[in-house]
Design a protein around this motif. Structure first.
Motif, PDB file in Angstrom:
ATOM      1  N   UNK A 161       0.864  -1.369  -0.001  1.00 39.70           N
ATOM      2  CA  UNK A 161      -0.175  -0.139  -0.109  1.00 39.70           C
ATOM      3  C   UNK A 161       0.925   1.439  -0.066  1.00 39.70           C
ATOM      4  N   UNK A 162       2.028   1.390   0.727  1.00 39.04           N
ATOM      5  CA  UNK A 162       2.968   2.245   0.790  1.00 39.04           C
ATOM      6  C   UNK A 162       3.508   2.834  -0.426  1.00 39.04           C
ATOM      7  N   UNK A 163       3.902   1.507  -1.070  1.00 37.47           N
ATOM      8  CA  UNK A 163       4.582   1.711  -2.559  1.00 37.47           C
ATOM      9  C   UNK A 163       3.696   2.129  -3.519  1.00 37.47           C
ATOM     10  N   UNK A 164       2.279   1.832  -3.560  1.00 34.93           N
ATOM     11  CA  UNK A 164       1.352   2.402  -4.464  1.00 34.93           C
ATOM     12  C   UNK A 164       1.083   3.718  -4.388  1.00 34.93           C
ATOM     13  N   UNK A 165       1.041   4.220  -2.845  1.00 34.44           N
ATOM     14  CA  UNK A 165       0.688   5.685  -2.747  1.00 34.44           C
ATOM     15  C   UNK A 165       1.828   6.318  -3.133  1.00 34.44           C
ATOM     16  N   UNK A 166       3.100   5.903  -2.815  1.00 41.97           N
ATOM     17  CA  UNK A 166       4.308   6.600  -3.307  1.00 41.97           C
ATOM     18  C   UNK A 166       4.298   6.873  -4.859  1.00 41.97           C
ATOM     19  N   UNK A 167       3.790   5.772  -5.483  1.00 43.43           N
ATOM     20  CA  UNK A 167       3.780   5.934  -7.000  1.00 43.43           C
ATOM     21  C   UNK A 167       2.573   6.741  -7.516  1.00 43.43           C
ATOM     22  N   UNK A 168       1.920   7.253  -6.761  1.00 47.21           N
ATOM     23  CA  UNK A 168       0.942   8.152  -7.147  1.00 47.21           C
ATOM     24  C   UNK A 168      -0.453   7.476  -7.354  1.00 47.21           C
ATOM     25  N   UNK A 169      -0.589   6.236  -6.733  1.00 44.25           N
ATOM     26  CA  UNK A 169      -1.889   5.832  -7.102  1.00 44.25           C
ATOM     27  C   UNK A 169      -2.820   5.867  -5.861  1.00 44.25           C
ATOM     28  N   UNK A 170      -3.399   6.829  -5.723  1.00 49.61           N
ATOM     29  CA  UNK A 170      -4.101   7.420  -4.543  1.00 49.61           C
ATOM     30  C   UNK A 170      -5.693   6.704  -4.344  1.00 49.61           C
ATOM     31  N   UNK A 171      -6.136   6.087  -5.470  1.00 51.42           N
ATOM     32  CA  UNK A 171      -7.352   5.425  -4.939  1.00 51.42           C
ATOM     33  C   UNK A 171      -6.988   4.003  -4.871  1.00 51.42           C
ATOM     34  N   UNK A 172      -6.138   3.918  -3.733  1.00 54.55           N
ATOM     35  CA  UNK A 172      -5.773   2.606  -3.314  1.00 54.55           C
ATOM     36  C   UNK A 172      -5.920   2.454  -1.801  1.00 54.55           C
ATOM     37  N   UNK A 173      -6.073   1.162  -1.347  1.00 54.32           N
ATOM     38  CA  UNK A 173      -6.082   1.065   0.138  1.00 54.32           C
ATOM     39  C   UNK A 173      -5.718  -0.520   0.231  1.00 54.32           C
ATOM     40  N   UNK A 174      -4.938  -0.450   1.639  1.00 52.01           N
ATOM     41  CA  UNK A 174      -4.526  -1.726   1.931  1.00 52.01           C
ATOM     42  C   UNK A 174      -5.770  -2.527   2.910  1.00 52.01           C
ATOM     43  N   UNK A 175      -5.964  -3.572   2.754  1.00 52.58           N
ATOM     44  CA  UNK A 175      -6.890  -4.236   3.616  1.00 52.58           C
ATOM     45  C   UNK A 175      -6.431  -5.494   4.321  1.00 52.58           C
ATOM     46  N   UNK A 176      -7.075  -5.699   5.490  1.00 52.82           N
ATOM     47  CA  UNK A 176      -6.397  -6.618   6.199  1.00 52.82           C
ATOM     48  C   UNK A 176      -7.259  -7.100   7.294  1.00 52.82           C
ATOM     49  N   UNK A 177      -8.089  -8.218   7.409  1.00 55.69           N
ATOM     50  CA  UNK A 177      -8.792  -8.554   8.414  1.00 55.69           C
ATOM     51  C   UNK A 177      -8.469  -8.551   9.794  1.00 55.69           C
ATOM     52  N   UNK A 178      -7.102  -8.558   9.860  1.00 55.21           N
ATOM     53  CA  UNK A 178      -6.530  -8.454  11.337  1.00 55.21           C
ATOM     54  C   UNK A 178      -6.611  -7.253  11.769  1.00 55.21           C
ATOM     55  N   UNK A 179      -6.862  -6.052  10.975  1.00 49.76           N
ATOM     56  CA  UNK A 179      -6.908  -4.847  11.642  1.00 49.76           C
ATOM     57  C   UNK A 179      -8.321  -4.467  12.464  1.00 49.76           C
ATOM     58  N   UNK A 180      -9.159  -5.431  12.263  1.00 45.21           N
ATOM     59  CA  UNK A 180     -10.273  -5.402  12.985  1.00 45.21           C
ATOM     60  C   UNK A 180     -10.760  -6.571  13.863  1.00 45.21           C
ATOM     61  N   UNK A 181      -9.619  -6.840  14.357  1.00 45.79           N
ATOM     62  CA  UNK A 181     -10.015  -7.980  15.078  1.00 45.79           C
ATOM     63  C   UNK A 181     -10.745  -7.791  16.377  1.00 45.79           C
ATOM     64  N   UNK A 182     -10.082  -6.728  17.225  1.00 48.36           N
ATOM     65  CA  UNK A 182     -11.181  -6.124  18.383  1.00 48.36           C
ATOM     66  C   UNK A 182     -12.576  -6.017  17.846  1.00 48.36           C
TER      67      UNK A 182
END
Length: 460
Positions: free
Chosen positions: A150-171
């Motif tokens: 996701x960081x590499x995509x944003x750095x390259x100018x692709x701003x309609x991108x999101x990194x998703x991970x189910x672990x972020x919503x464990x709680x």
């Protein structure tokens, strides 16, 4: 509305399709396009996905394509879930790390760096094609290591991108289950990085519900927090992302991984090969029940030994193998994982009904002490207007120091991969808390570049 899955020949495709079809009317979904470079797997899991759609009597078309441009053209949303180097690449990552006495895991530490060597160029290539044929589409990346990609995509100018991970919503998920309320009713405050995040608070309406439960052993033991000593959780007063096990129990994790006869990659490779061989011998037109029973049994077997070394209640390999013998066709609604995260975003962006989720997005001032363009894992509000991170403010010192240290590594790692620079790669691994040593970092970089030369290319 068209949804494309890059890596749609993967074993999780039928589960993803089933989840998407259950929500299709709500989001206006009309087509799911599965794309993969592996024609055999695409046909196998694509046909199984089409069978899922047939049984659900869904009007949504499930299509297949090998060519990325054809799959991406006309897409409104794209989910990327690919594994450059396949299972053998993962096994090399694990074995090389373990041979140097450091963590062999595909997303964290040196294994994550090796995966990024292959993942980042591949996803950037797909993003470039998407920008050309469907510039208004959203790209949701689940390819590991999700934060680095996701960081590499944003750095390259692709701003309609999101990194998703189910672990972020464990709680959020655990609390929804505990209180028997919809997950979207939980307002969690997640902060950190992918596979390195914390949840400091969660509320239902205005009532704080997480902090009291941190003192409840019964609650902790009913969730993935059971892999941590309750004293550690209470000292931090945070829900801890399960991947922090590799930091807080570093030597135990390495010892356990070295003691296993097979690495996780080797285990998954064997399971996948057995599944594919078994499904190949079934006539799907005549024996769809048998094919789906075998498929769902595979999913139970694979999930049973996930991070087994961190769980006292994990089954043995033999016990897990017996799960495959239970031929039950399931609904697929037991847990949506990353598919649920992506589909929740689509629902919110399409319907304007707000969604609350932990995502990997640009910081933009949400977390103090990190740059605006740093990709962080943070709670977000999503609706038709877009994706907005929640203001978190300052991190506690202990968590903040670890997050900033790993973010420094991530920045160096991306710079090394984009420039193909060995010295910067060594500097990156030296900065990672799970390596730190030059005498480990230098040979790790050399061996990874040699092992993955077909993907990494020539480095200086």
């Amino acid at each position: 509305m068209k949804l494309t899955v890059i890596g749609g020949g993967g074993v999780r495709a039928p589960l993803f399709v089933g989840s998407a079809l259950r929500r299709a009317e709500r989001s206006g979904l009309t087509e799911i396009c599965l794309q993969d470079i592996d024609e055999k797997k695409l046909d196998l899991f694509g046909r199984l996905s089409q069978e899922v759609a047939r049984r659900m009597q869904s009007p949504v078309r499930v299509t297949m394509a090998r060519e990325a441009e054809r799959a991406l053209e006309g897409a409104s949303y794209v989910v990327t879930t690919v594994r450059p180097g396949f299972e053998d690449g993962r096994i090399k990552d694990e074995r090389i790390s373990l041979s140097h006495g450091v963590l062999g895991q595909e997303t964290t530490g040196p294994g994550g760096f090796a995966m990024a060597l292959r993942s980042i160029p591949a996803i950037l290539s797909y993003a470039e094609t998407l920008k050309r044929v469907s510039p208004e589409a959203w790209l949701f990346n689940f390819t590991n290591p999700a934060g680095l990609v996701a960081q590499a995509l944003q750095d390259a100018g692709y701003h309609r991108t999101v990194g998703i991970c189910d672990g972020a919503n464990g709680a959020q998920e655990a609390l929804a289950h505990w209180f028997k309320v919809p997950q979207n009713d939980i307002r969690a405050e997640v902060y950190g990085l992918n596979h390195l995040s914390f949840t400091r608070s969660a509320r239902i309406k205005s009532e704080e519900v997480l902090q009291p439960l941190i003192d409840d052993d019964h609650f902790l033991k009913s969730t993935r927090q059971r892999m941590f000593d309750p004293k550690l959780i209470r000292r931090q007063r945070n829900w801890i992302n399960e991947y922090l096990y590799y930091y807080y129990y570093a030597e135990k994790a390495v010892e356990a991984l070295k003691a296993d006869a097979r690495t996780r990659g080797e285990e998954v490779k064997d399971l996948n090969a057995a599944l594919i061989a078994g499904l190949a011998g079934i006539d799907l037109d005549k024996s769809a029940d048998e094919a789906l029973a075998r498929y769902y049994a595979y999913e139970r077997r694979r999930n049973a030994t996930y991070m087994h070394y961190a769980r006292d209640d994990a089954p043995s390999m033999e016990e897990a193998d017996r799960l495959v013998e239970t031929a039950v066709v399931e609904t697929g609604e037991e847990g949506e994982g990353y598919a649920g995260v992506a589909l929740n975003l689509i629902d919110a962006l399409e319907t304007n009904v707000p969604c609350y989720s932990g995502l990997n997005v640009r910081n933009d001032g949400a977390i103090d002490g990190l740059a605006a363009d740093d990709v962080v894992e943070v709670s977000c509000v999503i609706d038709k207007s877009g994706i907005k991170p929640v203001k978190i403010g300052a991190m506690p010192d202990a968590q903040g120091q670890l997050v900033r240290s790993v973010k420094h590594y991530e920045r160096l790692a991306i710079r090394a991969i984009s420039r193909r620079d060995c010295d910067t790669a060594i500097e990156a691994l030296m900065a990672h808390p799970l390596v730190l040593s030059y005498s480990r970092a230098a040979p790790l970089v050399d061996e990874y570049l040699a092992a993955h030369k077909d993907y990494a290319g020539e480095w200086t």
